[in-house]
Design a protein around this motif. Structure first.
Motif, PDB file in Angstrom:
ATOM      1  N   MET A 243     -19.150 -36.186   5.854  1.00  0.00           N
ATOM      2  CA  MET A 243     -18.150 -36.452   4.825  1.00  0.00           C
ATOM      3  C   MET A 243     -16.813 -35.808   5.183  1.00  0.00           C
ATOM      4  N   GLN A 244     -16.868 -34.591   5.755  1.00  0.00           N
ATOM      5  CA  GLN A 244     -15.626 -33.934   6.186  1.00  0.00           C
ATOM      6  C   GLN A 244     -14.895 -34.797   7.212  1.00  0.00           C
ATOM      7  N   TYR A 245     -15.673 -35.384   8.106  1.00  0.00           N
ATOM      8  CA  TYR A 245     -15.092 -36.221   9.162  1.00  0.00           C
ATOM      9  C   TYR A 245     -14.383 -37.433   8.556  1.00  0.00           C
ATOM     10  N   VAL A 246     -15.013 -38.057   7.561  1.00  0.00           N
ATOM     11  CA  VAL A 246     -14.393 -39.209   6.903  1.00  0.00           C
ATOM     12  C   VAL A 246     -13.105 -38.787   6.184  1.00  0.00           C
ATOM     13  N   LEU A 247     -13.143 -37.661   5.501  1.00  0.00           N
ATOM     14  CA  LEU A 247     -11.947 -37.172   4.816  1.00  0.00           C
ATOM     15  C   LEU A 247     -10.822 -36.944   5.817  1.00  0.00           C
ATOM     16  N   TYR A 248     -11.126 -36.247   6.906  1.00  0.00           N
ATOM     17  CA  TYR A 248     -10.121 -35.961   7.922  1.00  0.00           C
ATOM     18  C   TYR A 248      -9.533 -37.246   8.502  1.00  0.00           C
ATOM     19  N   LYS A 249     -10.402 -38.216   8.809  1.00  0.00           N
ATOM     20  CA  LYS A 249      -9.941 -39.463   9.417  1.00  0.00           C
ATOM     21  C   LYS A 249      -9.037 -40.262   8.476  1.00  0.00           C
ATOM     22  N   ASN A 250      -9.118 -39.986   7.189  1.00  0.00           N
ATOM     23  CA  ASN A 250      -8.334 -40.740   6.213  1.00  0.00           C
ATOM     24  C   ASN A 250      -7.232 -39.921   5.557  1.00  0.00           C
ATOM     25  N   GLY A 251      -6.839 -38.842   6.194  1.00  0.00           N
ATOM     26  CA  GLY A 251      -5.678 -38.088   5.737  1.00  0.00           C
ATOM     27  C   GLY A 251      -5.920 -37.152   4.577  1.00  0.00           C
ATOM     28  N   HIS A 252      -7.176 -36.815   4.290  1.00  0.00           N
ATOM     29  CA  HIS A 252      -7.499 -35.876   3.222  1.00  0.00           C
ATOM     30  C   HIS A 252      -7.843 -34.520   3.832  1.00  0.00           C
ATOM     31  N   GLU A 253      -7.641 -33.476   3.045  1.00  0.00           N
ATOM     32  CA  GLU A 253      -8.047 -32.150   3.474  1.00  0.00           C
ATOM     33  C   GLU A 253      -9.577 -32.038   3.429  1.00  0.00           C
ATOM     34  N   THR A 254     -10.131 -31.249   4.336  1.00  0.00           N
ATOM     35  CA  THR A 254     -11.567 -30.996   4.293  1.00  0.00           C
ATOM     36  C   THR A 254     -11.896 -30.090   3.103  1.00  0.00           C
ATOM     37  N   THR A 255     -13.179 -29.987   2.804  1.00  0.00           N
ATOM     38  CA  THR A 255     -13.605 -29.236   1.623  1.00  0.00           C
ATOM     39  C   THR A 255     -14.302 -27.939   2.026  1.00  0.00           C
TER      40      THR A 255
ATOM     41  N   PHE B  92     -21.837 -46.349  11.888  1.00  0.00           N
ATOM     42  CA  PHE B  92     -21.428 -45.361  10.888  1.00  0.00           C
ATOM     43  C   PHE B  92     -20.314 -45.968  10.046  1.00  0.00           C
ATOM     44  N   THR B  93     -20.559 -46.122   8.764  1.00  0.00           N
ATOM     45  CA  THR B  93     -19.594 -46.756   7.870  1.00  0.00           C
ATOM     46  C   THR B  93     -19.391 -45.893   6.631  1.00  0.00           C
ATOM     47  N   TYR B  94     -18.327 -46.192   5.903  1.00  0.00           N
ATOM     48  CA  TYR B  94     -18.065 -45.488   4.654  1.00  0.00           C
ATOM     49  C   TYR B  94     -17.307 -46.411   3.711  1.00  0.00           C
ATOM     50  N   ALA B  95     -17.326 -46.060   2.436  1.00  0.00           N
ATOM     51  CA  ALA B  95     -16.657 -46.868   1.413  1.00  0.00           C
ATOM     52  C   ALA B  95     -16.203 -45.947   0.279  1.00  0.00           C
ATOM     53  N   GLY B  96     -15.278 -46.463  -0.536  1.00  0.00           N
ATOM     54  CA  GLY B  96     -14.852 -45.746  -1.723  1.00  0.00           C
ATOM     55  C   GLY B  96     -13.784 -44.695  -1.502  1.00  0.00           C
ATOM     56  N   ILE B  97     -13.263 -44.594  -0.273  1.00  0.00           N
ATOM     57  CA  ILE B  97     -12.232 -43.591  -0.008  1.00  0.00           C
ATOM     58  C   ILE B  97     -10.996 -43.847  -0.866  1.00  0.00           C
ATOM     59  N   ASP B  98     -10.829 -45.104  -1.294  1.00  0.00           N
ATOM     60  CA  ASP B  98      -9.691 -45.456  -2.137  1.00  0.00           C
ATOM     61  C   ASP B  98      -9.805 -44.859  -3.538  1.00  0.00           C
ATOM     62  N   HIS B  99     -10.982 -44.354  -3.907  1.00  0.00           N
ATOM     63  CA  HIS B  99     -11.123 -43.668  -5.194  1.00  0.00           C
ATOM     64  C   HIS B  99     -10.404 -42.327  -5.205  1.00  0.00           C
ATOM     65  N   LEU B 100     -10.064 -41.818  -4.010  1.00  0.00           N
ATOM     66  CA  LEU B 100      -9.554 -40.458  -3.905  1.00  0.00           C
ATOM     67  C   LEU B 100      -8.041 -40.432  -3.746  1.00  0.00           C
ATOM     68  N   ASP B 101      -7.428 -39.468  -4.390  1.00  0.00           N
ATOM     69  CA  ASP B 101      -5.998 -39.203  -4.268  1.00  0.00           C
ATOM     70  C   ASP B 101      -5.828 -38.007  -3.336  1.00  0.00           C
TER      71      ASP B 101
ATOM     72  N   ILE C  40     -21.714 -43.587   4.117  1.00  0.00           N
ATOM     73  CA  ILE C  40     -21.276 -42.629   3.103  1.00  0.00           C
ATOM     74  C   ILE C  40     -20.410 -43.367   2.095  1.00  0.00           C
ATOM     75  N   ALA C  41     -20.741 -43.221   0.816  1.00  0.00           N
ATOM     76  CA  ALA C  41     -19.980 -43.883  -0.247  1.00  0.00           C
ATOM     77  C   ALA C  41     -19.429 -42.838  -1.213  1.00  0.00           C
ATOM     78  N   PHE C  42     -18.107 -42.850  -1.392  1.00  0.00           N
ATOM     79  CA  PHE C  42     -17.479 -42.041  -2.435  1.00  0.00           C
ATOM     80  C   PHE C  42     -17.508 -42.875  -3.708  1.00  0.00           C
ATOM     81  N   CYS C  43     -18.261 -42.409  -4.684  1.00  0.00           N
ATOM     82  CA  CYS C  43     -18.428 -43.187  -5.910  1.00  0.00           C
ATOM     83  C   CYS C  43     -17.240 -42.999  -6.844  1.00  0.00           C
ATOM     84  N   GLU C  44     -17.225 -43.775  -7.903  1.00  0.00           N
ATOM     85  CA  GLU C  44     -16.174 -43.637  -8.910  1.00  0.00           C
ATOM     86  C   GLU C  44     -16.218 -42.238  -9.505  1.00  0.00           C
ATOM     87  N   PRO C  45     -15.065 -41.560  -9.570  1.00  0.00           N
ATOM     88  CA  PRO C  45     -15.051 -40.200 -10.130  1.00  0.00           C
ATOM     89  C   PRO C  45     -15.524 -40.174 -11.580  1.00  0.00           C
TER      90      PRO C  45
END
Length: 379
Positions: free
Chosen positions: A109-121, A79-88, A271-276
């Motif tokens: 996606m919620q799990y990735v957000l949580y693991k990286n210090g972002h609020e869930t949606t 399980f991998t993810y990318a693009g989390i650095d696009h998010l503030d 899971i990839a967070f694309c450019e906003p």
């Protein structure tokens, strides 16, 4: 900030969680759910824990976090993810995702957000899926909100406007992010395409300025890739049955798809967070008619989702099998092809009139993403 205007579709508030937990632990399915999420813990201990929950955060950071960890451990090889650095982390976004699995696309996606210090949606959830009190309680405790589908043209417009207003309210007034699929229903044929009607819906709540309407929502395309497509055989059968007549879902079919998606082996998942989608992107379409504007924005979202989609050997194997070629043989091994063919053989268990048609539909689920990538790259 709260508004009773959206009480018909909103998730639970924190003060509604204790009653919801009480109903869940009394459910006939509680023992089964507990054995999957907490296989090492006694049922009564899990019940006591849940009855102590006082907020959505309690439920998400304990139960939903554990659900995701079990799904990843039991059904994925990676399980991998990318693009989390696009998010503030201080920003709130509208995540527009391709849709392959009813529940897991958003939950992972919620799990990735949580693991990286972002609020869930908050998460859109079709009204057709809220078919039982248990599903409603679990969904609304997990920040899921109801999306109405169907009805006559007037009802459809009013529900779309209501949804549009709620999404804007959540992002701008409640300062929470939202997840929504790029189209109504899951992708059945492997072709991820944003419905321009979804973009039109976003704009309904800000009709006087189409640029501001989308810019204020901070759209982030999200691309989810599964090595083994969720419910692939079920999707192929649905496509087969719907070729000549409107497909009518059978009782319990949605729940079966949810459970199948959770337990089915998925191999590698990404899971990839694309450019906003930024204001300057939208300004490029400023001179378009509204209809063309919605179409161009949908195409922009598609381009980013397709670019970020990760192809696996299964996609290349299916493409070569479908077209009787060896064009992509360098992308897979003989062992990987044998494994795919063995899985393909499961289609023989179904007694149907046109097995070759079913096989082609199944192969298309995996082969079509290859063609989408080729189209994007101009090859």
């Amino acid at each position: 900030m709260r508004s009773s205007k959206f009480d018909d579709i909103r998730p639970y508030y924190d003060e509604e969680i204790p009653a919801a937990m009480s109903r869940i632990v009394r459910s006939n399915f509680m023992a089964l759910l507990s054995s999957y999420v907490y296989p090492e813990r006694p049922l009564e201990e899990v019940k006591r824990m849940m009855l102590d929950f006082r907020s959505i955060r309690d439920f998400q950071l304990e139960v939903m976090k554990s659900v995701n960890e079990q799904v990843i451990a039991r059904s994925m090889t990676d399980f991998t993810y990318a693009g989390i650095d696009h998010l503030d982390p201080s920003m709130r976004y509208l995540f527009v995702s391709n849709h392959r699995d009813i529940v897991l696309d958003s939950c992972l996606m919620q799990y990735v957000l949580y693991k990286n210090g972002h609020e869930t949606t908050q998460i859109t959830f079709g009204a057709n899926l809220m078919s039982s009190p248990l599903v409603i309680d679990i969904g609304k405790s997990n920040k899921m909100f109801r999306v109405e589908r169907g009805g006559n043209m007037k009802d459809f417009y009013m529900s779309s406007l209501h949804l549009s207003e709620y999404i804007r309210y959540v992002i701008n007034d409640c300062h929470e992010s939202v997840w929504i699929a790029q189209r109504n229903g899951r992708t059945k044929d492997g072709i991820d395409a944003t419905d321009q009607g979804i973009v039109k819906m976003f704009c309904l709540s800000c009709p006087d300025d189409k640029i501001k309407a989308l810019d204020d929502l901070h759209i982030v395309p999200v691309s989810v890739s599964y090595e083994w497509e969720s419910c692939d055989i079920l999707k192929a059968l649905e496509l087969y049955e719907s070729r000549h007549a409107k497909y009518i879902k059978k009782p319990g079919e949605d729940l079966n798809s949810i459970l199948t998606g959770i337990v089915q082996q998925k191999g590698r998942v990404h899971i990839a967070f694309c450019e906003p989608v930024r204001r300057q992107d939208l300004l490029a379409f400023d001179n378009c008619t509204n209809n063309e504007y919605h179409k161009r924005v949908a195409a922009l979202i598609d381009e980013r989702i397709v670019r970020a989609y990760q192809l696996t050997p299964n996609n290349f194997i299916a493409h070569d099998l479908r077209y009787g070629q060896q064009t992509y043989s360098c992308h897979y091994t003989a062992e990987e092809k044998d494994a795919f063919l063995a899985y393909l053989g499961k289609l023989n268990d179904f007694e149907i009139n046109e097995p070759d048609v079913l096989k082609d539909l199944f192969l298309g689920i995996y082969a079509n993403p290859v063609d989408r990538k080729k189209m994007r790259d101009g090859r």
